[in-house]
Design a protein around this motif. Structure first.
Motif, PDB file in Angstrom:
ATOM      1  N   ILE A 155       0.861  -1.174   0.000  1.00  0.00           N
ATOM      2  CA  ILE A 155       0.000   0.000   0.000  1.00  0.00           C
ATOM      3  C   ILE A 155       0.897   1.222   0.000  1.00  0.00           C
ATOM      4  O   ILE A 155       2.012   1.192   0.543  1.00  0.00           O
ATOM      5  CB  ILE A 155      -0.938   0.021   1.223  1.00  0.00           C
ATOM      6  N   ALA A 156       0.438   2.287  -0.625  1.00  0.00           N
ATOM      7  CA  ALA A 156       1.226   3.517  -0.666  1.00  0.00           C
ATOM      8  C   ALA A 156       1.503   4.010   0.750  1.00  0.00           C
ATOM      9  O   ALA A 156       0.612   4.016   1.606  1.00  0.00           O
ATOM     10  CB  ALA A 156       0.481   4.584  -1.462  1.00  0.00           C
ATOM     11  N   ALA A 157       2.754   4.423   0.995  1.00  0.00           N
ATOM     12  CA  ALA A 157       3.137   4.880   2.329  1.00  0.00           C
ATOM     13  C   ALA A 157       2.272   6.053   2.783  1.00  0.00           C
ATOM     14  O   ALA A 157       1.935   6.160   3.964  1.00  0.00           O
ATOM     15  CB  ALA A 157       4.614   5.268   2.343  1.00  0.00           C
TER      16      ALA A 157
ATOM     17  N   PHE B 112      -3.819   6.597   7.495  1.00  0.00           N
ATOM     18  CA  PHE B 112      -4.519   5.645   8.344  1.00  0.00           C
ATOM     19  C   PHE B 112      -3.974   5.704   9.774  1.00  0.00           C
ATOM     20  O   PHE B 112      -4.737   5.725  10.748  1.00  0.00           O
ATOM     21  CB  PHE B 112      -4.361   4.240   7.763  1.00  0.00           C
ATOM     22  N   TRP B 113      -2.656   5.751   9.906  1.00  0.00           N
ATOM     23  CA  TRP B 113      -2.047   5.836  11.237  1.00  0.00           C
ATOM     24  C   TRP B 113      -2.455   7.123  11.945  1.00  0.00           C
ATOM     25  O   TRP B 113      -2.744   7.125  13.140  1.00  0.00           O
ATOM     26  CB  TRP B 113      -0.525   5.765  11.119  1.00  0.00           C
ATOM     27  N   THR B 114      -2.486   8.231  11.204  1.00  0.00           N
ATOM     28  CA  THR B 114      -2.879   9.512  11.788  1.00  0.00           C
ATOM     29  C   THR B 114      -4.339   9.470  12.231  1.00  0.00           C
ATOM     30  O   THR B 114      -4.702  10.008  13.288  1.00  0.00           O
ATOM     31  CB  THR B 114      -2.656  10.645  10.781  1.00  0.00           C
ATOM     32  N   MET B 115      -5.179   8.820  11.441  1.00  0.00           N
ATOM     33  CA  MET B 115      -6.583   8.669  11.801  1.00  0.00           C
ATOM     34  C   MET B 115      -6.711   7.898  13.115  1.00  0.00           C
ATOM     35  O   MET B 115      -7.494   8.269  14.006  1.00  0.00           O
ATOM     36  CB  MET B 115      -7.319   7.924  10.681  1.00  0.00           C
TER      37      MET B 115
ATOM     38  N   VAL C 148     -10.853   1.428   1.681  1.00  0.00           N
ATOM     39  CA  VAL C 148     -10.471   0.023   1.508  1.00  0.00           C
ATOM     40  C   VAL C 148     -11.571  -0.834   2.110  1.00  0.00           C
ATOM     41  O   VAL C 148     -12.468  -0.339   2.796  1.00  0.00           O
ATOM     42  CB  VAL C 148      -9.119  -0.291   2.186  1.00  0.00           C
ATOM     43  N   ASP C 149     -11.519  -2.139   1.873  1.00  0.00           N
ATOM     44  CA  ASP C 149     -12.522  -3.013   2.453  1.00  0.00           C
ATOM     45  C   ASP C 149     -12.178  -3.308   3.911  1.00  0.00           C
ATOM     46  O   ASP C 149     -11.052  -3.093   4.370  1.00  0.00           O
ATOM     47  CB  ASP C 149     -12.656  -4.309   1.654  1.00  0.00           C
ATOM     48  N   THR C 150     -13.154  -3.810   4.635  1.00  0.00           N
ATOM     49  CA  THR C 150     -12.993  -4.046   6.070  1.00  0.00           C
ATOM     50  C   THR C 150     -11.883  -5.045   6.357  1.00  0.00           C
ATOM     51  O   THR C 150     -11.119  -4.888   7.314  1.00  0.00           O
ATOM     52  CB  THR C 150     -14.319  -4.545   6.671  1.00  0.00           C
ATOM     53  N   LYS C 151     -11.771  -6.068   5.529  1.00  0.00           N
ATOM     54  CA  LYS C 151     -10.742  -7.084   5.746  1.00  0.00           C
ATOM     55  C   LYS C 151      -9.345  -6.475   5.654  1.00  0.00           C
ATOM     56  O   LYS C 151      -8.461  -6.787   6.455  1.00  0.00           O
ATOM     57  CB  LYS C 151     -10.912  -8.206   4.714  1.00  0.00           C
ATOM     58  N   THR C 152      -9.149  -5.583   4.670  1.00  0.00           N
ATOM     59  CA  THR C 152      -7.844  -4.942   4.503  1.00  0.00           C
ATOM     60  C   THR C 152      -7.527  -4.042   5.691  1.00  0.00           C
ATOM     61  O   THR C 152      -6.416  -4.060   6.225  1.00  0.00           O
ATOM     62  CB  THR C 152      -7.810  -4.126   3.202  1.00  0.00           C
ATOM     63  N   ALA C 153      -8.511  -3.248   6.124  1.00  0.00           N
ATOM     64  CA  ALA C 153      -8.306  -2.379   7.279  1.00  0.00           C
ATOM     65  C   ALA C 153      -7.980  -3.207   8.524  1.00  0.00           C
ATOM     66  O   ALA C 153      -7.124  -2.825   9.335  1.00  0.00           O
ATOM     67  CB  ALA C 153      -9.540  -1.525   7.525  1.00  0.00           C
ATOM     68  N   GLY C 154      -8.637  -4.346   8.677  1.00  0.00           N
ATOM     69  CA  GLY C 154      -8.347  -5.228   9.803  1.00  0.00           C
ATOM     70  C   GLY C 154      -6.926  -5.750   9.767  1.00  0.00           C
ATOM     71  O   GLY C 154      -6.264  -5.865  10.812  1.00  0.00           O
TER      72      GLY C 154
END
Length: 312
Positions: free
Chosen positions: A184-186, A192-195, A215-221
């Motif tokens: 995934i793009a840095a 995502f980390w900031t969120m 992104v889909d839920t599985k990817t975020a997980g």
């Protein structure tokens, strides 16, 4: 604070694994232990040391009478079956402790491999950033602001400390995360980390996070699992007296190091922190990590109905 437990573990177990994020001081601690023991040290990120392991069985057999330290061992998971064989041969010949000290900044592959290959032979210890119970000479306020990574805590100024942490984050985003997680793009991952930093200590809602970054839920997980496996975040479960209860509240997610949390939010000094909306959640996470660091080994932590933490 971890030297005595580490020395004791090496004296009692054939293999010990010291887990902790990068730059937390694992190598320094291991080398301090190694010096009086005449141990062999191998950095598995260095081509120089990897060249010595072109024939790993022969090399390890040659040093069977010494403690061998393997740094960043998760980068060479193929070593685990070989280590198992060496441990079993040493046991049969009478030596049962102090064979290998493994260092790793990632637990996911290491734990999977050790579960398959070193079951009953490996003791795990975790090295967290510095806490208030350690004699750092820093005030509680500085430790809270800068976090417990030694280079950050001991920097000459708050600005230099923040720059070190920003570089630290960039290293993880550009090198370590791509090695272990989905590509995934840095910049997307940093967003995502900031969120997650803005939601420090909030109930974990993976579906909402997934929608916010597209992104889909599985990817975020998987992104969150990776943060936990890299020992950067803590997923604090809810406590239930009735383990069979059907309704289980969502865990809360915390950045484990307060300094890293503040760097993600651009907080440079104590005055900025005191005026920031995250101050309460930041202090809560800081207290949680220090309580866990002070608790006996093997302690399980969870949060209760009134947002208090339960340690048992």
């Amino acid at each position: 604070m971890l030297m005595e437990p580490l020395r004791r573990a090496v004296a009692e177990s054939p293999a010990v694994c010291l887990l902790g994020p990068r730059q937390v001081g694992k190598t320094t601690l291991a080398l301090d232990l190694a010096e009086p023991l005449g141990a062999v040290y191998l950095d598995l990120e260095s081509e120089q040391y990897l060249a010595k392991l072109q024939e790993p069985e022969a090399y390890l057999a040659m040093h069977r009478d010494r403690l061998v330290i393997l740094d960043e061992v998760h980068r060479q998971p193929g070593l685990f079956p070989i280590l198992r064989g060496q441990i079993d041969r040493s046991r049969r010949s009478g030596r049962r402790t102090g064979l290998y000290l493994l260092l790793s900044s990632a637990s996911l592959d290491l734990l999977r491999q050790s579960g398959e290959s070193l079951a009953g032979r490996l003791r795990l210890l975790e090295m967290a950033p510095l806490s208030v119970i350690e004699p750092t000479g820093a005030s509680v306020e500085r430790l809270w602001l800068r976090g417990g990574f030694p280079e950050s805590l001991l920097a000459a100024s708050d600005l230099l400390s923040l720059r070190w942490r920003l570089d630290f984050i960039r290293t993880y985003l550009e090198r370590d995360v791509p090695q272990f997680g989905p590509r995934i793009a840095a910049e997307t991952l940093r967003r995502f980390w900031t969120m997650l930093a803005h939601r420090q200590g909030a109930p974990l809602n993976v579906a909402e996070l997934a929608r916010n970054i597209g992104v889909d839920t599985k990817t975020a997980g998987r992104y969150i699992d990776l943060l936990v496996d890299l020992l950067l975040a803590r997923r604090l479960p809810s406590w239930h007296a009735n383990v069979g209860k059907r309704l289980v509240r969502a865990p809360r997610l915390y950045w484990r190091d307060s300094g890293m949390l503040h760097a993600l939010l651009g907080i440079q000094d104590l005055e900025s922190l005191l005026a920031h909306p995250v101050i309460g959640a930041s202090w809560e996470g800081f207290v949680i990590e220090n309580l866990i660091a002070s608790a006996p080994e093997g302690t399980q932590a969870s949060y209760g109905q009134d947002w208090c933490m339960s340690i048992c």
